[in-house]
Design a protein around this motif. Structure first.
Motif, PDB file in Angstrom:
ATOM      1  N   LEU A  51      85.702  21.037  26.114  1.00 35.61           N
ATOM      2  CA  LEU A  51      84.308  20.660  26.291  1.00 35.61           C
ATOM      3  C   LEU A  51      84.122  19.801  27.528  1.00 35.61           C
ATOM      4  N   ILE A  52      85.017  18.852  27.740  1.00 38.46           N
ATOM      5  CA  ILE A  52      84.859  17.957  28.886  1.00 38.46           C
ATOM      6  C   ILE A  52      85.018  18.718  30.202  1.00 38.46           C
ATOM      7  N   ARG A  53      85.932  19.667  30.259  1.00 37.62           N
ATOM      8  CA  ARG A  53      86.082  20.458  31.490  1.00 37.62           C
ATOM      9  C   ARG A  53      84.833  21.298  31.747  1.00 37.62           C
ATOM     10  N   LEU A  54      84.305  21.910  30.684  1.00 38.08           N
ATOM     11  CA  LEU A  54      83.076  22.695  30.835  1.00 38.08           C
ATOM     12  C   LEU A  54      81.943  21.832  31.368  1.00 38.08           C
ATOM     13  N   ALA A  59      78.320  20.001  35.632  1.00 33.38           N
ATOM     14  CA  ALA A  59      77.653  18.916  36.359  1.00 33.38           C
ATOM     15  C   ALA A  59      77.824  19.092  37.866  1.00 33.38           C
ATOM     16  N   LEU A  60      79.022  19.485  38.300  1.00 33.18           N
ATOM     17  CA  LEU A  60      79.254  19.705  39.730  1.00 33.18           C
ATOM     18  C   LEU A  60      78.452  20.897  40.249  1.00 33.18           C
ATOM     19  N   LEU A  61      78.329  21.948  39.438  1.00 37.71           N
ATOM     20  CA  LEU A  61      77.553  23.115  39.846  1.00 37.71           C
ATOM     21  C   LEU A  61      76.069  22.786  39.973  1.00 37.71           C
ATOM     22  N   VAL A  62      75.541  22.032  39.026  1.00 36.71           N
ATOM     23  CA  VAL A  62      74.130  21.629  39.073  1.00 36.71           C
ATOM     24  C   VAL A  62      73.881  20.754  40.301  1.00 36.71           C
ATOM     25  N   LEU A  70      78.564  14.574  44.083  1.00 33.50           N
ATOM     26  CA  LEU A  70      78.839  13.587  43.049  1.00 33.50           C
ATOM     27  C   LEU A  70      80.277  13.103  43.126  1.00 33.50           C
ATOM     28  N   GLY A  71      80.433  11.802  42.978  1.00 32.80           N
ATOM     29  CA  GLY A  71      81.746  11.212  42.803  1.00 32.80           C
ATOM     30  C   GLY A  71      81.985  11.030  41.318  1.00 32.80           C
ATOM     31  N   VAL A  72      83.003  10.257  40.974  1.00 37.13           N
ATOM     32  CA  VAL A  72      83.321  10.046  39.566  1.00 37.13           C
ATOM     33  C   VAL A  72      82.139   9.401  38.850  1.00 37.13           C
ATOM     34  N   ARG A  73      81.583   8.361  39.443  1.00 36.21           N
ATOM     35  CA  ARG A  73      80.453   7.669  38.805  1.00 36.21           C
ATOM     36  C   ARG A  73      79.249   8.581  38.662  1.00 36.21           C
ATOM     37  N   GLY A  74      79.002   9.404  39.665  1.00 42.26           N
ATOM     38  CA  GLY A  74      77.870  10.322  39.610  1.00 42.26           C
ATOM     39  C   GLY A  74      78.025  11.355  38.504  1.00 42.26           C
ATOM     40  N   VAL A  75      79.226  11.914  38.374  1.00 40.01           N
ATOM     41  CA  VAL A  75      79.483  12.890  37.309  1.00 40.01           C
ATOM     42  C   VAL A  75      79.322  12.207  35.955  1.00 40.01           C
ATOM     43  N   ASP A  81      73.380  10.992  31.083  1.00 42.38           N
ATOM     44  CA  ASP A  81      71.966  11.365  31.078  1.00 42.38           C
ATOM     45  C   ASP A  81      71.708  12.579  30.179  1.00 42.38           C
ATOM     46  N   LEU A  82      72.708  13.424  30.022  1.00 44.19           N
ATOM     47  CA  LEU A  82      72.594  14.608  29.168  1.00 44.19           C
ATOM     48  C   LEU A  82      73.037  14.314  27.732  1.00 44.19           C
ATOM     49  N   ASP A  83      73.205  13.026  27.417  1.00 48.25           N
ATOM     50  CA  ASP A  83      73.642  12.592  26.083  1.00 48.25           C
ATOM     51  C   ASP A  83      75.015  13.136  25.713  1.00 48.25           C
ATOM     52  N   ILE A  84      75.907  13.167  26.698  1.00 47.26           N
ATOM     53  CA  ILE A  84      77.290  13.580  26.462  1.00 47.26           C
ATOM     54  C   ILE A  84      78.139  12.315  26.616  1.00 47.26           C
TER      55      ILE A  84
END
Length: 125
Positions: A51-54, A59-62, A70-75, A81-84
């Protein structure tokens, strides 16, 4: 009868809003990438699906579609923000592993992006 997909606070899911879609900052509906494509990508690199890889790859594709990096903090922020609820350390470790396997690249500006070979796998459909 109990339905685990319905909210438990008594509120109803808005009509016409499919689950899994979000409204972007600009008010447009952003459809999430199909997990099947990302599953095939991970499989082609010899990685198990998690799940985390997906979510990290999605997130990187979006971000790439929105011309953002995006860096680590951005991801991590985007996933929150997506409640994950994933820890910062978990996100960082997944990004490191995906880099080591050649799925994503670490850029000079400390951001991450999909490796061109991985992008070719995704676009081969």
């Amino acid at each position: 009868m109990y339905n685990s997909q319905l909210p438990t606070d008594g509120s109803q899911t808005p009509n016409g809003a499919p689950m899994g879609s979000r409204v972007s900052d600009f008010g447009q509906r952003v459809e999430r990438h199909g997990n099947e494509r990302i599953r095939l990508l991970l499989k082609s690199f010899g990685l198990r699906t998690s799940l985390i890889r997906l979510k990290v790859i999605d997130a990187l594709l979006v971000a790439a579609e929105n011309d953002r990096r995006l860096g680590v903090r951005g991801v991590h922020s985007q996933l929150l923000d997506l409640d994950i609820p994933l820890s910062f350390l978990s996100v960082r470790e997944v990004l490191k592993r995906l880099c080591a396997e050649g799925v994503i690249t670490f850029n000079a500006d400390k951001s991450y992006s999909l490796h061109p070979q991985a992008a070719a796998v995704l676009n081969s459909d």
